[in-house]
Motif scaffolding. Sequence first.
Motif, PDB file in Angstrom:
ATOM      1  N   VAL A  59      37.479  43.238  51.128  1.00 15.45           N
ATOM      2  CA  VAL A  59      36.375  43.431  52.070  1.00 15.45           C
ATOM      3  C   VAL A  59      36.904  43.582  53.486  1.00 15.45           C
ATOM      4  O   VAL A  59      37.808  42.843  53.908  1.00 15.45           O
ATOM      5  N   ILE A  60      36.353  44.547  54.220  1.00 19.62           N
ATOM      6  CA  ILE A  60      36.483  44.595  55.680  1.00 19.62           C
ATOM      7  C   ILE A  60      35.121  44.229  56.247  1.00 19.62           C
ATOM      8  O   ILE A  60      34.110  44.856  55.920  1.00 19.62           O
ATOM      9  N   PHE A  94      39.800  39.381  52.635  1.00 21.33           N
ATOM     10  CA  PHE A  94      38.676  39.451  53.556  1.00 21.33           C
ATOM     11  C   PHE A  94      39.275  39.686  54.933  1.00 21.33           C
ATOM     12  O   PHE A  94      39.930  38.814  55.499  1.00 21.33           O
ATOM     13  N   TRP A  95      39.074  40.894  55.461  1.00 17.15           N
ATOM     14  CA  TRP A  95      39.701  41.287  56.719  1.00 17.15           C
ATOM     15  C   TRP A  95      38.657  41.422  57.829  1.00 17.15           C
ATOM     16  O   TRP A  95      37.554  41.930  57.607  1.00 17.15           O
ATOM     17  N   ASN A 138      45.532  50.397  43.117  1.00 16.27           N
ATOM     18  CA  ASN A 138      44.753  49.443  42.322  1.00 16.27           C
ATOM     19  C   ASN A 138      43.932  48.510  43.199  1.00 16.27           C
ATOM     20  O   ASN A 138      43.434  47.497  42.730  1.00 16.27           O
ATOM     21  N   GLU A 139      43.796  48.880  44.496  1.00 17.42           N
ATOM     22  CA  GLU A 139      42.984  48.050  45.394  1.00 17.42           C
ATOM     23  C   GLU A 139      42.207  48.908  46.388  1.00 17.42           C
ATOM     24  O   GLU A 139      42.800  49.716  47.120  1.00 17.42           O
ATOM     25  N   ILE A 140      40.904  48.733  46.408  1.00 15.27           N
ATOM     26  CA  ILE A 140      40.032  49.375  47.387  1.00 15.27           C
ATOM     27  C   ILE A 140      39.425  48.299  48.269  1.00 15.27           C
ATOM     28  O   ILE A 140      38.945  47.271  47.784  1.00 15.27           O
ATOM     29  N   VAL A 141      39.448  48.528  49.572  1.00 10.00           N
ATOM     30  CA  VAL A 141      38.853  47.607  50.542  1.00 10.00           C
ATOM     31  C   VAL A 141      37.520  48.201  50.981  1.00 10.00           C
ATOM     32  O   VAL A 141      37.487  49.258  51.603  1.00 10.00           O
ATOM     33  N   ILE A 142      36.428  47.551  50.647  1.00  3.50           N
ATOM     34  CA  ILE A 142      35.114  48.094  50.969  1.00  3.50           C
ATOM     35  C   ILE A 142      34.604  47.564  52.308  1.00  3.50           C
ATOM     36  O   ILE A 142      34.826  46.402  52.654  1.00  3.50           O
ATOM     37  N   GLN A 143      33.975  48.438  53.046  1.00  3.92           N
ATOM     38  CA  GLN A 143      33.237  48.041  54.246  1.00  3.92           C
ATOM     39  C   GLN A 143      31.786  48.405  53.986  1.00  3.92           C
ATOM     40  O   GLN A 143      31.412  49.579  53.999  1.00  3.92           O
TER      41      GLN A 143
END
Length: 286
Positions: A10-11, A34-35, A257-262
């Motif tokens: 997460v952003i 968690f960014w 293998n990692e997506i950061v969703i906003q």
Amino acid sequence: MPIDRLRLSVIDTGWPTNMRRLAPLADELGYERFWLTEHYSSSQSASPTVLAGIAAGLTTRLRIGTAGVLLNFRSPMSVAADFAVLESFHPGRIDLGVTSSLAGGGAVARRLLDGRPDPSRASYEQRVEALAQMVVEGAVDDDGQSALGPASTSTPEIWICGVSPTSAELAGRLGCSYSFHDHLKPAGTDGASVVATYVRSFKATDRQAEPRYNVAAYGSCVTAAASVVPEMPASYGGTPEECRVQLCELAARYQTNEIVIQDLSMSLDQQAAAYVALARQFELGV
């Protein structure tokens, strides 16, 4: 990179007090990171390092970090010292993300520079290099004593956030992790090619033996509690099932293998519902 199981992170760019609910929720649901971001506006926060410390204290498993500190306006030593403190309190859980982005330009940028020359690509790269060295080796004063405070048994993971081959090459050359922000890439940019530049440029260090990267994207997951998708360019959007397909396609395009969703939902409740819906779709924490 084989994609066995897609991880989500997460952003968070929303109002800081929302984090008191969202960070523990992401922790409980099985998100990876968690960014927090550095933005100068009435609805966002300009203090991601402070918020990262608060978020780390509200969670137990989640990696906490920044995406990213505006290093053009910061002293590498002060950033290294701040994150050394965070790492000492939360060992193995801190991500130090930096970016070359400006603070919106104009008056805000001038105030942050406080009379210093306008930043350049070369000066940013020098700052990142100095920061990476101090994170690993520390910094000493004239008497040979540590200038970053008490030594920790671990160091934060350094992430360079960007959208260009230049940022990718820098991350690879320094042996750092790389976060490609798909939703911010200039028109015509081949994001997969940028990520390939990072992998090709990567040089192993004692700190990190292999390239590590993720892809950040924003959009809206429409749940029963979130019936309106904001009219903004987005990397994904629709029902939880539709979002799953789109995020998997995004991961396959970048071989990550990692997506950061906003999440772009219009309220705290909608955002929380989206976190829950996507966690269920991807069986996070199972």
